[in-house]
Structures are given as C-alpha cells and as structure tokens.
Design an enzyme around this catalytic site. Structure first.
Site, mmCIF file in Angstrom:
data_model
loop_
_atom_site.group_PDB
_atom_site.id
_atom_site.type_symbol
_atom_site.label_atom_id
_atom_site.label_comp_id
_atom_site.label_asym_id
_atom_site.label_seq_id
_atom_site.Cartn_x
_atom_site.Cartn_y
_atom_site.Cartn_z
ATOM 1 N N CYS A 43 0.819 -1.212 0.000
ATOM 2 C CA CYS A 43 0.000 0.000 0.000
ATOM 3 C C CYS A 43 0.853 1.263 0.000
ATOM 4 O O CYS A 43 0.636 2.162 -0.810
ATOM 5 C CB CYS A 43 -0.934 0.001 1.203
ATOM 6 S SG CYS A 43 -1.989 1.464 1.254
ATOM 7 N N GLU A 183 -7.971 1.581 -13.023
ATOM 8 C CA GLU A 183 -7.370 2.751 -12.390
ATOM 9 C C GLU A 183 -6.141 3.220 -13.147
ATOM 10 O O GLU A 183 -5.987 4.423 -13.425
ATOM 11 C CB GLU A 183 -7.008 2.423 -10.937
ATOM 12 C CG GLU A 183 -8.219 2.354 -10.016
ATOM 13 C CD GLU A 183 -7.876 1.891 -8.621
ATOM 14 O OE1 GLU A 183 -8.683 2.132 -7.706
ATOM 15 O OE2 GLU A 183 -6.804 1.262 -8.431
ATOM 16 N N HIS A 437 -27.448 20.860 1.007
ATOM 17 C CA HIS A 437 -27.663 21.390 -0.340
ATOM 18 C C HIS A 437 -26.779 22.625 -0.567
ATOM 19 O O HIS A 437 -26.615 23.442 0.333
ATOM 20 C CB HIS A 437 -29.139 21.784 -0.489
ATOM 21 C CG HIS A 437 -29.498 22.283 -1.854
ATOM 22 N ND1 HIS A 437 -29.587 21.455 -2.948
ATOM 23 C CD2 HIS A 437 -29.761 23.543 -2.295
ATOM 24 C CE1 HIS A 437 -29.905 22.172 -4.001
ATOM 25 N NE2 HIS A 437 -30.019 23.456 -3.635
ATOM 26 N N GLU A 442 -26.547 14.627 -1.458
ATOM 27 C CA GLU A 442 -27.920 14.784 -0.974
ATOM 28 C C GLU A 442 -28.887 13.884 -1.732
ATOM 29 O O GLU A 442 -29.969 13.544 -1.220
ATOM 30 C CB GLU A 442 -28.365 16.234 -1.084
ATOM 31 C CG GLU A 442 -28.546 16.741 -2.496
ATOM 32 C CD GLU A 442 -28.995 18.201 -2.536
ATOM 33 O OE1 GLU A 442 -30.105 18.487 -2.062
ATOM 34 O OE2 GLU A 442 -28.215 19.038 -3.022
#
Length: 455
Positions: A43, A183, A437, A442
């Site tokens: 990693c 990726e 918002h 949302e």
C-alpha cells in the site's frame, strides 16, 4: 513453560503486519517484525498511496480544461513526469519513515531480513543465518501481481513497475478488467497517453453491480480510453518500434507499454509454511479461522496472504483484531460482511454491500432507488459526464443492502455511507436524514420512489 526469544514474530511489515506488531507491543508483548524490502508494504510503497497521488496528477489536466468554463484563462499545460515522480517518491519515503518510527516507539524491533518459518515456534533469518523462537508467529506477507501465461508476456510490466517508469509511454495497452487495470488506464489517459484496455470477459469489473459496470465502461470510453471486452490476448512481440499485442481474432495493437493487471497471488512461496504444517489453498493462500489462526495453533496470518479481501483496511483490521485477541485478552473479529471500497478511476466509483443482482438472488423482495444527473460543476465546465447513484433495499425489512455511487468524490461518500450500512440503516433512516444542499450526496437521502421493484 517454554521460553522464547519473542512473544510475537511478524513476517512482513506491510499494513497488516505493522498494525499487529504495534498493538501487540502496546499490550506489553516482546515483538519483532521482519521485512526483506521496505517498511510499509504494497500500500505505502507500490500500491494505494503512490497510485492515489498518480490519480491526483492525472485529473489536473481535466481541471485545467474545465477552468475556462469558470472564467479562468490557463496557460502552460506541460506535465513533467520526472518532477512528479520525484515528489511522489519523497512522500513514499516520508510515510515509510513514519511507519518505522511508529513501530520503534511502540517497542517493536525491526529486523531487515527475509524470515522463513522452520517450525511452529521458529523462524530462520536468511541473510543473518540465525534462528529465532517466538510464542506466536504472524504471517503478513501480502500478495504480488502475476503475469498471465501468454507468449511474450515477459515484455509486459506489472502494477509494481508503474511507479518507476523512466518515462511516460507514447501509447499503452492495459490487459485486464479489474479495478487495478481500470485505475491505471484512467491515470495514463489523464496524463495524455492514448490507452487501450483489453479484457477477456464480457464486461469490466466482474463482481460489481452490473449497471455500475456498464456506466463506468461507457464513461471511460467517452473520456477516450479504448475499452475492449470479450477479447483474448494471443501474444506480445518485440518490434523495432516497441511492442505489438496480438489478439486471438488476428488483430494487433502497436504500443510502447503493456501493463498486465490480470490478478495477484499470495506471497507464500519459499516461506516454509507447508513444512511447518500450515495448510494452504490451491492458490497458495493461507487458510485461517475467524481469529486469523492457521492449522498450526501458534501460527497466524492476516491480510492479502489469506486472500480474504485484497484491501489495505481489511489487513489493518485483521492485524488489530489478532493483537487484541491474542495479546489484549479481548476476542475480536474483523467483520468482512460489508466492506466499503472505492475504485479510483475517473469518474470514481464507491460501493458497499450487495449489488442489485446479488440482492435479488438472496432476498425475496428488493426495491432499487436510482438517481442520474450532471454534477453542478460539469454544467459550467461543459462536460456531459453524469453521476449515478443506486440504493438497494430489502423491501420486507426496509434495510439498506447496498449503495453504489459513480461520480466525483464517490470514495469519500461511500466511506460515510458505509457507517450507516454497517449499523443496519434502513431506507427510512436515509429518508429522515436532512439533506446538505447543494451537494451530490444529498441525492442519497432524497430518493423517494423506487426505480425498480423486484418480487
């Protein structure tokens, strides 16, 4: 009572091994950790950390293109691979130092050597030619990329090599359709390298939600990546101009770089585990129980070497749970039932829980809520690329079974959504949550009508 040199000997100083060593030492155990390469493992050194830095670098070109829509005049757009590479390696070295420092401060001894298991409580240090005994041995050696058995594949590179390329290629071919392949294809494309993806399956990202797979493949194609599915690579030939990738249908692609990202294999070769009595599966992965214990009671294994879920946070959680259980006196398990994860393509994907297909196979009644829209930023930027969100719900219990997001910051969103899903949130819980918002997230709490009902 037997006397050992250490209470715990860890083989492999990657994410899982380092966490286990630190926590065990914190409980007062005498700990040593052996690493034949660099502290930090896949990693930190050759995986998610430098790859994420490459993702950031690859997205800046798109940001510069979008800037004009917001009134910015942007001049010079040259990318200096060498300068970026140097900055990336400085950050990797910094993190490696932090990992080593954390181990030392916890009281764990770092041994820079290859360790081989020679018995239930014994390891051999290869370079030092010394035998060490330990009450417990933890194997945390991770896994490695493997090249497919195709003629000429020795001319290809693996994901390990992508961080040390002497220069960016003029053209690239990526063989594979998993998240690592996609990726790196996105990274190369973002850095201006014409890139083709060759995958033998009928659609990329096998195992993920089908609709997300389809939409991501389309989005990558729109961004200029040549995504080809249902194709077989027959061979790779060295040519005067570079490389030629031969396909089974007789076609060929000329390229400068071939990245093979078709799978990884546990790092158990030559570790002596079978001789010590540890049972491995057909892929070479260490077989463990829920407490990470192998068939030999004093030997444990965590992380990618067990082939449970090839994700850094899983290795860290397993390493921590092992130390808590064995040295902290509190039995602990790594819960692998709902793992949030992200695919750092552009656009990004975040997912947790069951796909729509898996939910329908496991539950008698499933409701699916979906939203698809152009993010606010894309409107002024003049981009047609759309975000996609899906919430999969058990219609009987109202429990959220899965959430799937494609679009900007999907990885950040899915980490927070993961908390709710892991706690057993219902669709009603989502509905009662006040929206923020204007945000893309949302949409997850404003979906009211199912797009599909499966019964």
């Amino acid at each position: 009572m037997a006397s050992f040199d250490y209470d715990l000997f860890v083989i492999g100083a990657g994410s899982g091994g380092v966490r286990a060593a630190r926590i065990a030492a914190g409980y007062g155990a005498r700990v040593a950790i052996a690493e034949e390469s660099r502290i930090g493992g896949t990693c930190v050194i050759r995986g998610c950390v430098p790859k994420k830095l490459m993702v950031y670098a690859s997205r800046i070109a798109g940001d510069l293109n979008d800037a004009a829509g917001f009134g910015w005049a942007v001049g010079d757009r040259r990318f200096d691979w060498s300068a970026f590479q140097a900055a990336m390696q400085r950050e990797v070295a910094r993190l490696e130092g932090i990992y080593a420092g954390n181990l030392q401060r916890a009281g764990a001894e770092i041994i820079r050597d290859r360790a081989v298991v020679t018995g239930p409580n014994e390891v051999r240090l290869v370079a030092a030619e010394r035998t060490i005994t330990a009450g417990r041995i933890l194997v945390a050696t991770g896994n490695r990329p493997v090249l497919p058995d195709v003629p000429g594949m020795e001319h290809a590179v693996t994901s390990n090599d992508m961080f040390d390329l002497p220069a960016l290629p003029e053209k690239a071919v990526v063989v594979g359709g998993g998240y690592i392949a996609l990726e790196f294809a996105s990274i190369l494309n973002g850095l201006g390298v014409p890139t083709s993806v060759l995958y033998r399956g009928e659609q990329v990202l096998r195992g993920f939600d089908r609709e997300v797979r389809d939409k991501l493949a389309d989005a990558l194609r729109t961004r200029g990546i040549d995504v080809r599915t249902g194709v077989q690579v027959a061979g790779i030939d060295k040519t005067a101009a570079g490389l030629a990738v031969r396909l089974a249908d007789g076609a060929a692609l000329d390229t400068d770089l071939v990245l093979a990202a078709t799978g990884r294999r546990p790092n158990t070769t030559g570790l002596g585990l079978e001789t010590a009595g540890v049972t491995l599966d057909e892929s070479g992965a260490v077989i463990v129980n829920a407490l990470s214990q192998t068939s030999v009671s004093s030997i444990y294994a965590v992380g990618d070497v067990t082939n449970h879920a090839q994700l850094t946070p899983v290795a860290i959680r397993e390493g921590h749970a092992f130390a808590d259980t064995v040295f902290g006196g509190k039995e602990s398990f790594a819960d692998l039932t709902a793992i949030p994860t992200a695919i750092f393509t552009t656009p990004e994907v975040g997912t947790i829980g069951l796909s729509e297909e898996a939910a329908c196979a496991a539950h008698t009644a499933v409701d699916v809520y979906k939203a698809e829209f152009r993010p606010m930023r894309n409107i002024l930027a003049g981009r047609d690329e759309r975000s996609f969100m899906k919430v999969v719900v058990d219609a009987v219990t109202d429990r959220v079974l899965g959430v799937h997001i494609m679009g900007p910051e999907a990885g950040e969103m899915i980490q927070l959504v993961g908390i709710a899903v892991a706690m057993g949130a219902t669709k009603g819980d989502f509905d009662r949550t006040m929206a923020v918002h204007p945000t893309a997230a949302e949409e997850l709490v404003t979906l009211r009508t199912p797009s599909t009902r499966h019964r």
